[in-house]
Motif scaffolding. Structure first.
Motif, PDB file in Angstrom:
ATOM      1  N   ILE A  42      -9.656  -0.114 -21.074  1.00  0.00           N
ATOM      2  CA  ILE A  42     -11.057   0.140 -20.751  1.00  0.00           C
ATOM      3  C   ILE A  42     -11.855  -1.121 -21.036  1.00  0.00           C
ATOM      4  O   ILE A  42     -11.750  -1.713 -22.109  1.00  0.00           O
ATOM      5  N   GLU A  43     -12.630  -1.540 -20.045  1.00  0.00           N
ATOM      6  CA  GLU A  43     -13.446  -2.734 -20.227  1.00  0.00           C
ATOM      7  C   GLU A  43     -14.824  -2.330 -20.744  1.00  0.00           C
ATOM      8  O   GLU A  43     -15.407  -1.369 -20.268  1.00  0.00           O
ATOM      9  N   TYR A  44     -15.295  -3.081 -21.699  1.00  0.00           N
ATOM     10  CA  TYR A  44     -16.608  -2.834 -22.262  1.00  0.00           C
ATOM     11  C   TYR A  44     -17.497  -4.043 -21.995  1.00  0.00           C
ATOM     12  O   TYR A  44     -17.011  -5.167 -21.900  1.00  0.00           O
ATOM     13  N   ILE A  45     -18.773  -3.807 -21.865  1.00  0.00           N
ATOM     14  CA  ILE A  45     -19.718  -4.894 -21.679  1.00  0.00           C
ATOM     15  C   ILE A  45     -20.444  -5.096 -23.005  1.00  0.00           C
ATOM     16  O   ILE A  45     -20.843  -4.127 -23.668  1.00  0.00           O
ATOM     17  N   SER A  46     -20.582  -6.350 -23.386  1.00  0.00           N
ATOM     18  CA  SER A  46     -21.193  -6.645 -24.679  1.00  0.00           C
ATOM     19  C   SER A  46     -22.716  -6.539 -24.594  1.00  0.00           C
ATOM     20  O   SER A  46     -23.309  -6.565 -23.513  1.00  0.00           O
ATOM     21  N   LYS A  47     -23.323  -6.450 -25.751  1.00  0.00           N
ATOM     22  CA  LYS A  47     -24.782  -6.409 -25.843  1.00  0.00           C
ATOM     23  C   LYS A  47     -25.378  -7.668 -25.217  1.00  0.00           C
ATOM     24  O   LYS A  47     -26.373  -7.596 -24.486  1.00  0.00           O
ATOM     25  N   GLU A  48     -24.735  -8.803 -25.471  1.00  0.00           N
ATOM     26  CA  GLU A  48     -25.224 -10.068 -24.914  1.00  0.00           C
ATOM     27  C   GLU A  48     -25.181 -10.062 -23.387  1.00  0.00           C
ATOM     28  O   GLU A  48     -26.087 -10.552 -22.726  1.00  0.00           O
ATOM     29  N   GLU A  49     -24.102  -9.493 -22.819  1.00  0.00           N
ATOM     30  CA  GLU A  49     -23.985  -9.423 -21.356  1.00  0.00           C
ATOM     31  C   GLU A  49     -25.064  -8.511 -20.755  1.00  0.00           C
ATOM     32  O   GLU A  49     -25.629  -8.806 -19.704  1.00  0.00           O
ATOM     33  N   ILE A  50     -25.337  -7.409 -21.434  1.00  0.00           N
ATOM     34  CA  ILE A  50     -26.382  -6.498 -20.967  1.00  0.00           C
ATOM     35  C   ILE A  50     -27.734  -7.191 -20.981  1.00  0.00           C
ATOM     36  O   ILE A  50     -28.485  -7.152 -20.006  1.00  0.00           O
ATOM     37  N   LEU A  51     -28.031  -7.849 -22.099  1.00  0.00           N
ATOM     38  CA  LEU A  51     -29.314  -8.548 -22.210  1.00  0.00           C
ATOM     39  C   LEU A  51     -29.429  -9.682 -21.191  1.00  0.00           C
ATOM     40  O   LEU A  51     -30.499  -9.898 -20.616  1.00  0.00           O
ATOM     41  N   ALA A  52     -28.333 -10.383 -20.930  1.00  0.00           N
ATOM     42  CA  ALA A  52     -28.346 -11.461 -19.931  1.00  0.00           C
ATOM     43  C   ALA A  52     -28.622 -10.894 -18.542  1.00  0.00           C
ATOM     44  O   ALA A  52     -29.366 -11.486 -17.747  1.00  0.00           O
ATOM     45  N   GLY A  53     -28.043  -9.733 -18.235  1.00  0.00           N
ATOM     46  CA  GLY A  53     -28.287  -9.093 -16.945  1.00  0.00           C
ATOM     47  C   GLY A  53     -29.737  -8.658 -16.785  1.00  0.00           C
ATOM     48  O   GLY A  53     -30.345  -8.822 -15.720  1.00  0.00           O
ATOM     49  N   ILE A  54     -30.300  -8.106 -17.847  1.00  0.00           N
ATOM     50  CA  ILE A  54     -31.708  -7.699 -17.819  1.00  0.00           C
ATOM     51  C   ILE A  54     -32.595  -8.922 -17.637  1.00  0.00           C
ATOM     52  O   ILE A  54     -33.530  -8.916 -16.829  1.00  0.00           O
ATOM     53  N   ASP A  55     -32.283  -9.978 -18.371  1.00  0.00           N
ATOM     54  CA  ASP A  55     -33.055 -11.216 -18.268  1.00  0.00           C
ATOM     55  C   ASP A  55     -33.002 -11.776 -16.848  1.00  0.00           C
ATOM     56  O   ASP A  55     -34.039 -12.153 -16.284  1.00  0.00           O
ATOM     57  N   ALA A  56     -31.817 -11.810 -16.260  1.00  0.00           N
ATOM     58  CA  ALA A  56     -31.680 -12.324 -14.893  1.00  0.00           C
ATOM     59  C   ALA A  56     -32.466 -11.461 -13.907  1.00  0.00           C
ATOM     60  O   ALA A  56     -33.133 -11.987 -13.006  1.00  0.00           O
ATOM     61  N   GLY A  57     -32.413 -10.157 -14.091  1.00  0.00           N
ATOM     62  CA  GLY A  57     -33.166  -9.257 -13.215  1.00  0.00           C
ATOM     63  C   GLY A  57     -34.662  -9.459 -13.320  1.00  0.00           C
ATOM     64  O   GLY A  57     -35.373  -9.462 -12.308  1.00  0.00           O
ATOM     65  N   LEU A  58     -35.145  -9.634 -14.539  1.00  0.00           N
ATOM     66  CA  LEU A  58     -36.578  -9.867 -14.737  1.00  0.00           C
ATOM     67  C   LEU A  58     -37.015 -11.198 -14.122  1.00  0.00           C
ATOM     68  O   LEU A  58     -38.081 -11.297 -13.514  1.00  0.00           O
ATOM     69  N   ASP A  60     -35.569 -12.654 -11.557  1.00  0.00           N
ATOM     70  CA  ASP A  60     -35.571 -12.441 -10.105  1.00  0.00           C
ATOM     71  C   ASP A  60     -36.841 -11.730  -9.665  1.00  0.00           C
ATOM     72  O   ASP A  60     -37.437 -12.072  -8.646  1.00  0.00           O
ATOM     73  N   MET A  61     -37.253 -10.729 -10.449  1.00  0.00           N
ATOM     74  CA  MET A  61     -38.478  -9.998 -10.113  1.00  0.00           C
ATOM     75  C   MET A  61     -39.682 -10.934 -10.135  1.00  0.00           C
ATOM     76  O   MET A  61     -40.500 -10.933  -9.221  1.00  0.00           O
ATOM     77  N   LYS A  62     -39.764 -11.725 -11.185  1.00  0.00           N
ATOM     78  CA  LYS A  62     -40.875 -12.658 -11.323  1.00  0.00           C
ATOM     79  C   LYS A  62     -40.913 -13.662 -10.180  1.00  0.00           C
ATOM     80  O   LYS A  62     -41.978 -14.042  -9.695  1.00  0.00           O
ATOM     81  N   ALA A  63     -39.748 -14.093  -9.730  1.00  0.00           N
ATOM     82  CA  ALA A  63     -39.654 -15.093  -8.671  1.00  0.00           C
ATOM     83  C   ALA A  63     -39.787 -14.472  -7.280  1.00  0.00           C
ATOM     84  O   ALA A  63     -39.770 -15.183  -6.291  1.00  0.00           O
ATOM     85  N   GLY A  64     -39.904 -13.142  -7.219  1.00  0.00           N
ATOM     86  CA  GLY A  64     -40.069 -12.482  -5.929  1.00  0.00           C
ATOM     87  C   GLY A  64     -38.771 -12.342  -5.142  1.00  0.00           C
ATOM     88  O   GLY A  64     -38.777 -12.171  -3.933  1.00  0.00           O
ATOM     89  N   ARG A  65     -37.641 -12.410  -5.836  1.00  0.00           N
ATOM     90  CA  ARG A  65     -36.346 -12.299  -5.158  1.00  0.00           C
ATOM     91  C   ARG A  65     -35.793 -10.878  -5.207  1.00  0.00           C
ATOM     92  O   ARG A  65     -34.590 -10.669  -5.185  1.00  0.00           O
TER      93      ARG A  65
END
Length: 80
Positions: A42-58, A60-65
């Motif tokens: 079973i693959e698990y995603i780390s807290k750091e990976e989750i936070l990095a994904g949220i950061d990237a999404g935010l 992208d939102m800010k940049a209008g992408r």
């Protein structure tokens, strides 16, 4: 001869066995393994990976992408 039993019946049977904690853990592991594979597989995603994904999404939102939510929901509906 086939027999059927409800999940509730199975649960009641298991409860009646008076299993040790170790036996309960073994049984739980077997149920998880039969559903998802072995614990090691079973693959698990780390807290750091989750936070990095949220950061990237935010960012992208800010940049209008990003696209409108309606478009995303429609794609999800059609994909299911």
């Amino acid at each position: 001869m086939k027999a059927t039993i409800s999940l509730e019946g199975i649960w009641q049977f298991l409860e009646s066995l008076n299993l040790s904690n170790r036996s309960k853990e073994w049984l739980a592991d077997k149920l998880i393994e039969s559903t998802y594979g072995k614990k090691e597989d079973i693959e698990y995603i780390s807290k750091e990976e989750i936070l990095a994904g949220i950061d990237a999404g935010l960012k992208d939102m800010k940049a209008g992408r990003t696209r409108p939510a309606e478009e995303l929901l429609e794609e999800l509906r059609n994909g299911l």
